[in-house]
Enzyme design. Structure first.
Site, mmCIF file in Angstrom:
data_model
loop_
_atom_site.group_PDB
_atom_site.id
_atom_site.type_symbol
_atom_site.label_atom_id
_atom_site.label_comp_id
_atom_site.label_asym_id
_atom_site.label_seq_id
_atom_site.Cartn_x
_atom_site.Cartn_y
_atom_site.Cartn_z
ATOM 1 N N LYS A 13 0.824 -1.209 0.000
ATOM 2 C CA LYS A 13 0.000 0.000 0.000
ATOM 3 C C LYS A 13 0.864 1.267 0.000
ATOM 4 C CE LYS A 13 -2.195 -1.033 3.821
ATOM 5 N NZ LYS A 13 -1.458 -2.294 4.117
ATOM 6 N N ARG A 88 -9.814 1.169 9.872
ATOM 7 C CA ARG A 88 -9.526 -0.216 10.220
ATOM 8 C C ARG A 88 -10.753 -0.935 10.775
ATOM 9 N NH1 ARG A 88 -3.982 -1.389 10.552
ATOM 10 N NH2 ARG A 88 -2.609 0.429 10.547
ATOM 11 N N ARG A 127 12.920 -10.143 2.973
ATOM 12 C CA ARG A 127 13.475 -8.857 2.552
ATOM 13 C C ARG A 127 14.515 -8.324 3.541
ATOM 14 N NH1 ARG A 127 7.882 -5.305 3.299
ATOM 15 N NH2 ARG A 127 7.839 -5.326 5.586
ATOM 16 N N ARG A 161 14.410 -5.787 9.275
ATOM 17 C CA ARG A 161 13.516 -5.249 10.292
ATOM 18 C C ARG A 161 13.217 -6.341 11.311
ATOM 19 N NH1 ARG A 161 8.555 -2.252 7.354
ATOM 20 N NH2 ARG A 161 7.704 -2.773 9.401
ATOM 21 N N ARG A 172 -0.140 -10.235 12.438
ATOM 22 C CA ARG A 172 -0.670 -8.996 11.880
ATOM 23 C C ARG A 172 -1.714 -9.272 10.808
ATOM 24 N NH1 ARG A 172 4.737 -6.326 10.068
ATOM 25 N NH2 ARG A 172 3.424 -4.615 9.311
#
Length: 215
Positions: A13, A88, A127, A161, A172
């Site tokens: 997004k 949300r 990643r 991360r 999540r």
């Protein structure tokens, strides 16, 4: 034009919102960015945000709505907006309608980035970035040309991360399915939902979104 980009964490997004800002002059309204900016601002609302965040509590819908209301007040009527990370919940969806109406706006389109959860987990978990210049890489899809050496700056230091692990990502996603996906029927009933293939190449996803907006 006012749109919502809807999709689970890691669906892309933010990337697509940034492209729309560049190509169409739209403004991304990311609740995360707005909260961080408000926390740094020397305003009563900023102080309120900082106090809540420092306490570890969740920022209330009222505060988030106030931030969006303030931001919309700074935009010209012809500037399009992209909502990323909001709404949300059904309650937030109702609040957004009211806020937009106060500014003479309406929600035009909800674009859902449709993704395969297992493939998305692989994409996120694999990643990593150069620790020096932040160039992006991936364990399977984009390795440096020379192993262990950044293509851009030549650094040999990389980082990941801490929340890019499978357990966190799936948690999540479960939260997204439970809390956010249920708002889709509200917008489907209005006939403003368009689905794009979020697992496609970034340029292809951008082209699909452009096709929706140009209808």
């Amino acid at each position: 034009m006012n749109i919502i980009l809807l999709g689970p964490p890691g669906a892309g997004k933010g990337t697509q919102a940034s492209r729309l800002e560049t190509t169409r002059g739209m403004v991304q309204l990311s609740t995360g960015d707005m909260l961080r900016a408000a926390r740094k601002a020397d305003t009563p609302l900023g102080a309120q945000v900082a106090a809540v965040m420092d306490s570890g509590a969740l920022v209330s819908d009222e505060i988030v709505s106030a931030l969006i209301d303030d931001k919309l007040g700074t935009l010209s009527p012809d500037q399009g907006t992209i909502f990323d990370g909001y709404p949300r919940t059904a309650a937030q969806a109702e609040s957004l309608d009211a806020i937009l109406a106060q500014h003479g706006r309406k929600l035009d389109t909800v674009i859902e980035l449709d993704v395969n959860e297992d493939a998305l987990v692989e994409r996120i978990v694999g990643r990593y970035t150069c620790a020096k210049c932040s160039a992006g890489y991936h364990d399977h899809f984009k390795q440096p040309a020379v192993a262990g050496v950044c293509d851009v700056c030549g650094s040999t230091e990389f980082k990941r991360r801490p929340d890019d692990n499978e357990e966190t990502v799936r948690t999540r996603m479960a939260e997204y399915r439970a809390k956010t996906l249920p708002i889709l029927p509200l917008y489907e009933a209005r006939g403003i939902v368009a689905k794009v293939d979020g697992m496609a190449d970034i340029d292809d996803v951008s082209a699909q979104i452009a096709g929706v907006l140009d209808r």
